[in-house]
Design an enzyme around this catalytic site. Structure first.
Site, mmCIF file in Angstrom:
data_model
loop_
_atom_site.group_PDB
_atom_site.id
_atom_site.type_symbol
_atom_site.label_atom_id
_atom_site.label_comp_id
_atom_site.label_asym_id
_atom_site.label_seq_id
_atom_site.Cartn_x
_atom_site.Cartn_y
_atom_site.Cartn_z
ATOM 1 N N GLY A 122 0.754 -1.090 0.137
ATOM 2 C CA GLY A 122 -0.003 0.090 0.148
ATOM 3 C C GLY A 122 0.743 1.097 0.065
ATOM 4 N N GLU A 160 -7.055 -7.590 -11.170
ATOM 5 C CA GLU A 160 -7.095 -6.572 -10.042
ATOM 6 C C GLU A 160 -8.584 -5.643 -10.357
ATOM 7 O OE1 GLU A 160 -3.928 -5.020 -8.570
ATOM 8 O OE2 GLU A 160 -4.823 -3.452 -7.705
ATOM 9 N N ASP A 172 1.096 -0.676 -13.883
ATOM 10 C CA ASP A 172 1.656 -1.392 -13.287
ATOM 11 C C ASP A 172 1.874 -2.891 -13.165
ATOM 12 O OD1 ASP A 172 1.284 0.796 -11.605
ATOM 13 O OD2 ASP A 172 -0.288 0.025 -10.304
HETATM 14 P P1 ADP Z 1 -0.043 -1.500 -3.578
HETATM 15 O O1 ADP Z 1 -0.074 0.094 -3.642
HETATM 16 O O2 ADP Z 1 1.098 -2.113 -2.865
HETATM 17 O O3 ADP Z 1 -0.067 -2.171 -4.677
HETATM 18 P P2 ADP Z 1 -2.500 -2.567 -2.793
HETATM 19 O O4 ADP Z 1 -3.528 -2.405 -1.509
HETATM 20 O O5 ADP Z 1 -2.976 -2.387 -4.261
HETATM 21 O O6 ADP Z 1 -1.279 -1.591 -2.382
HETATM 22 O O7 ADP Z 1 -2.105 -4.007 -2.468
HETATM 23 C C1 ADP Z 1 -1.766 -4.580 -1.244
HETATM 24 C C2 ADP Z 1 -2.313 -5.900 -1.084
HETATM 25 O O8 ADP Z 1 -1.726 -6.746 -1.982
HETATM 26 C C3 ADP Z 1 -2.114 -6.489 0.283
HETATM 27 O O9 ADP Z 1 -3.017 -6.100 1.062
HETATM 28 C C4 ADP Z 1 -2.166 -7.837 0.081
HETATM 29 O O10 ADP Z 1 -3.375 -8.392 0.283
HETATM 30 C C5 ADP Z 1 -1.575 -8.025 -1.289
HETATM 31 N N1 ADP Z 1 -0.193 -8.527 -1.327
HETATM 32 C C6 ADP Z 1 0.842 -7.750 -1.775
HETATM 33 N N2 ADP Z 1 2.098 -8.323 -1.658
HETATM 34 C C7 ADP Z 1 1.890 -9.408 -0.792
HETATM 35 C C8 ADP Z 1 2.707 -10.438 -0.321
HETATM 36 N N3 ADP Z 1 4.223 -10.412 -0.451
HETATM 37 N N4 ADP Z 1 2.237 -11.468 0.240
HETATM 38 C C9 ADP Z 1 0.748 -11.547 0.471
HETATM 39 N N5 ADP Z 1 0.094 -10.697 -0.040
HETATM 40 C C10 ADP Z 1 0.375 -9.332 -0.674
HETATM 41 MG MG MG Z 2 -1.899 -1.918 -5.876
#
Ligand code: ADP
Ligand code: MG
Length: 379
Positions: A122, A160, A172
């Protein structure tokens, strides 16, 4: 300190008592310039970074996927038949990706493995796209499918958009799929054409995490998207990418102020992005930095997606003598800024910018120098 092949190997061996068949790595990204242009069919200029989602896996004989998440210390399992959205958190990114691939007619097979990552969640570095592309690559390698980065990026985006329910553009997923070591990618978000662009000599890219997280971002993002659609409609074009600065200036007085400023950002940002790629090809760090600074002002004043913390970070970074330019990066309202700096002053820049930001905001920042890496790969 960043996660590597040995770490994911160790996690797999610990759980399965043997080595995995495959190891997958799919990177997060930072966007140098070209913000909020992707959903206007425009240009973006991101790099894949040395922070990634990793999956180590081995095949299964049935049609189940079983994954242990190191970061959540949680196991999850699902069948490739009858996939259902159960709003179960991180595993929905894997299910959504499997759904998108199967819905495109691809035949998938089961596997089990471990998942770990070091893209902060996030923060605007797109840990979600990293996870989608790592999943797609794992599914592809297990089922012996061809790997086409642009096709897989579109399927990741579909996961997504339709499964997770986040209305993101293609940037992305495409940079996570198609990134090139030591290069940024100029992406045409209409044609999905990608051109690798080298960095100016002796420069470094620095990510500056404000440690503030976006609130209200979804509604603001959707609002910007409809404002852009309204502006495109006004100009009678498919997307704002089709409006030149001259056309814009001629018609601008007839637009209401808000729509005018939103369109102004997108149209000038698109132009800056193409110029920035050109500057990089000429090794012109000064021009690239200036374009980044202009991008920030446009995002702050016209598109209105910055925040006090992001503005403070950009000011602190820009004040350092080794900085060519800095700007907020990602959707905005929090998360990260990006700076282009003189590589030989990286340590001093990191230290002084962190201190200055902390003094100014009382937030604890995370500042790191990035390397540009390849996109999703079997390691
Ligand atoms: P970002 O800006 O990082 O993309 P998002 O809210 O779109 O933020 O995505 C974050 C979500 O992706 C997390 O809450 C989780 O559900 C999932 N996620 C991302 N990386 C991982 C990981 N290494 N392991 C498990 N889940 C992950
Ligand atoms: Mg994201």
């Amino acid at each position: 300190m960043s996660l590597g092949k040995q770490d994911i190997l160790a996690h797999f061996s610990h759980r399965f008592g043997q080595a995995p068949r495959w190891i997958i790595r799919a990177p997060g990204r930072v966007n140098l310039i070209g913000e909020h242009t992707d959903y206007n069919d425009g240009f973006v200029l991101p790099l894949a970074i040395n922070r990634a989602a990793w999956i180590a896996l081995r095949p299964r004989d049935d049609r189940r996927i079983a994954v242990y998440s190191v970061d959540y210390d949680q196991a999850a399992e699902f069948s490739l038949d009858g996939l259902r959205d159960e709003k179960a958190g991180w595993v929905e990114y894997l299910k959504g990706t499997a759904w998108a691939l199967q819905d495109a007619g691809l035949h998938l097979t089961g596997w089990e493995g471990v998942l770990a990552g070091d893209v902060p969640l996030g923060a605007g570095l797109s840990s979600s796209a990293a996870l989608e592309l790592a999943t797609a690559r794992a599914l592809a390698v297990a089922a012996d499918l061809d790997w086409n980065p642009a096709t897989m990026a579109k399927l990741g985006q579909r996961a997504e958009n339709k499964w997770v329910g986040v209305n993101c553009g293609i940037m992305d997923q495409l940079i996570s799929a198609a990134g090139r070591a030591d290069h940024a990618l100029l992406i045409d978000c209409r044609t999905l054409d990608t051109q690798p662009v080298p960095f100016p000599p002796k420069t470094a890219v620095v990510v500056l995490d404000t440690s503030t997280r976006r609130g209200l971002v979804d509604s603001a993002y959707n609002e910007r998207r409809s404002q852009c659609e309204a502006a495109a409609k006004f100009f009678g074009v498919k997307a704002l990418r089709d409006v030149t600065i001259e056309q814009f200036q001629r018609a601008a007085p007839q637009l209401d102020d808000l729509t005018r400023r939103r369109a102004l950002h997108v149209i000038t940002e698109n132009d800056r992005t193409v110029q920035a790629a050109e500057a990089m090809r000429h090794g012109d760090a000064v021009l690239l930095g200036r374009l980044m600074a202009e991008s920030h002002r446009s995002l702050r004043d016209d598109y209105e997606v910055s925040s006090d913390a992001l503005n403070a970070m950009v000011e602190c970074a820009s004040a350092h003598p080794a900085c060519y330019g800095a700007r907020m990066t990602g959707a905005g309202f929090g998360g990260c800024a990006v700076a282009l700096i003189r590589a030989d002053a990286a340590d001093d820049f990191v230290q002084k910018t962190s201190d200055a930001y902390q003094k100014k905001t009382s937030n604890d920042p995370a500042v790191y120098v990035c390397q540009a890496t390849n996109g999703a790969e079997v390691v």
